[in-house]
Design a protein around this motif. Sequence first.
Motif, mmCIF file in Angstrom:
data_model
loop_
_atom_site.group_PDB
_atom_site.id
_atom_site.type_symbol
_atom_site.label_atom_id
_atom_site.label_comp_id
_atom_site.label_asym_id
_atom_site.label_seq_id
_atom_site.Cartn_x
_atom_site.Cartn_y
_atom_site.Cartn_z
ATOM 1 N N PRO A 24 -36.531 77.637 69.680
ATOM 2 C CA PRO A 24 -36.773 77.052 71.044
ATOM 3 C C PRO A 24 -35.980 77.967 72.151
ATOM 4 C CG PRO A 24 -33.808 76.613 69.685
ATOM 5 C CD PRO A 24 -35.119 77.178 69.102
ATOM 6 N N GLU A 25 -37.178 77.528 73.172
ATOM 7 C CA GLU A 25 -36.227 78.573 74.187
ATOM 8 C C GLU A 25 -35.262 78.451 75.056
ATOM 9 O OE1 GLU A 25 -39.265 78.335 78.105
ATOM 10 O OE2 GLU A 25 -40.669 77.208 76.196
ATOM 11 N N LYS A 27 -32.515 78.948 77.754
ATOM 12 C CA LYS A 27 -32.194 78.320 78.903
ATOM 13 C C LYS A 27 -30.728 79.093 79.471
ATOM 14 C CE LYS A 27 -31.925 75.009 82.498
ATOM 15 N NZ LYS A 27 -33.471 73.697 82.857
ATOM 16 N N VAL A 42 -35.759 66.278 69.998
ATOM 17 C CA VAL A 42 -35.474 67.114 69.724
ATOM 18 C C VAL A 42 -34.205 67.657 70.886
ATOM 19 C CG1 VAL A 42 -37.090 68.864 69.155
ATOM 20 C CG2 VAL A 42 -37.350 68.435 70.940
ATOM 21 N N TYR A 43 -33.685 68.495 71.074
ATOM 22 C CA TYR A 43 -32.704 69.060 72.389
ATOM 23 C C TYR A 43 -33.727 69.705 73.126
ATOM 24 C CZ TYR A 43 -28.922 67.055 70.118
ATOM 25 O OH TYR A 43 -28.402 66.187 69.977
ATOM 26 N N SER A 44 -33.833 69.847 73.956
ATOM 27 C CA SER A 44 -34.967 70.790 75.825
ATOM 28 C C SER A 44 -33.671 71.079 76.886
ATOM 29 C CB SER A 44 -35.924 69.575 75.807
ATOM 30 O OG SER A 44 -36.386 71.101 76.746
ATOM 31 N N PRO A 45 -33.062 72.349 76.491
ATOM 32 C CA PRO A 45 -33.739 73.709 76.424
ATOM 33 C C PRO A 45 -32.517 73.073 74.898
ATOM 34 C CG PRO A 45 -32.356 73.795 78.230
ATOM 35 C CD PRO A 45 -32.636 72.393 78.093
ATOM 36 N N ALA A 46 -32.679 74.016 73.506
ATOM 37 C CA ALA A 46 -31.868 73.883 71.985
ATOM 38 C C ALA A 46 -30.812 75.037 72.256
ATOM 39 C CB ALA A 46 -33.152 73.548 71.238
ATOM 40 N N TYR A 110 -31.209 66.789 65.006
ATOM 41 C CA TYR A 110 -31.852 66.751 66.382
ATOM 42 C C TYR A 110 -30.413 68.020 66.109
ATOM 43 C CZ TYR A 110 -33.834 62.726 67.654
ATOM 44 O OH TYR A 110 -34.096 61.398 68.079
#
Length: 117
Positions: A24-25, A27, A42-46, A110
Amino acid sequence: MLIANIVGLATIALIIWWFWLYKPEAKNALKTDVEVIVKDGVYSPALINVPTGKPIQLRFTRLDESPCAEMLLIPELEISEQLLVNKETEIVLPALTIGEYKFHCQMNMYKGLIRAI
């Protein structure tokens, strides 16, 4: 028969990518609060990079109605929180020491990571 094999191989490739290859990207939490969206599995950001020694405020907004997304666990910090659909849930983390802190749903489908640097 050929189509079934192709679909099966594609499914296996997707599972391998999702569970072992997906990165993941990140943050960076230059401020003391980070918004995390829970959507589409998904969690964003993960991946959240945070500074050490400062309390961090995470604001989770759950847009995914899947029951798996209902609970958020951060085992290393002994945090367990219910995430309500279309509501923001605020979690305040204590000042962290250098390290990685995983967060995930109750079934570990997740996944996310807080990296204190």
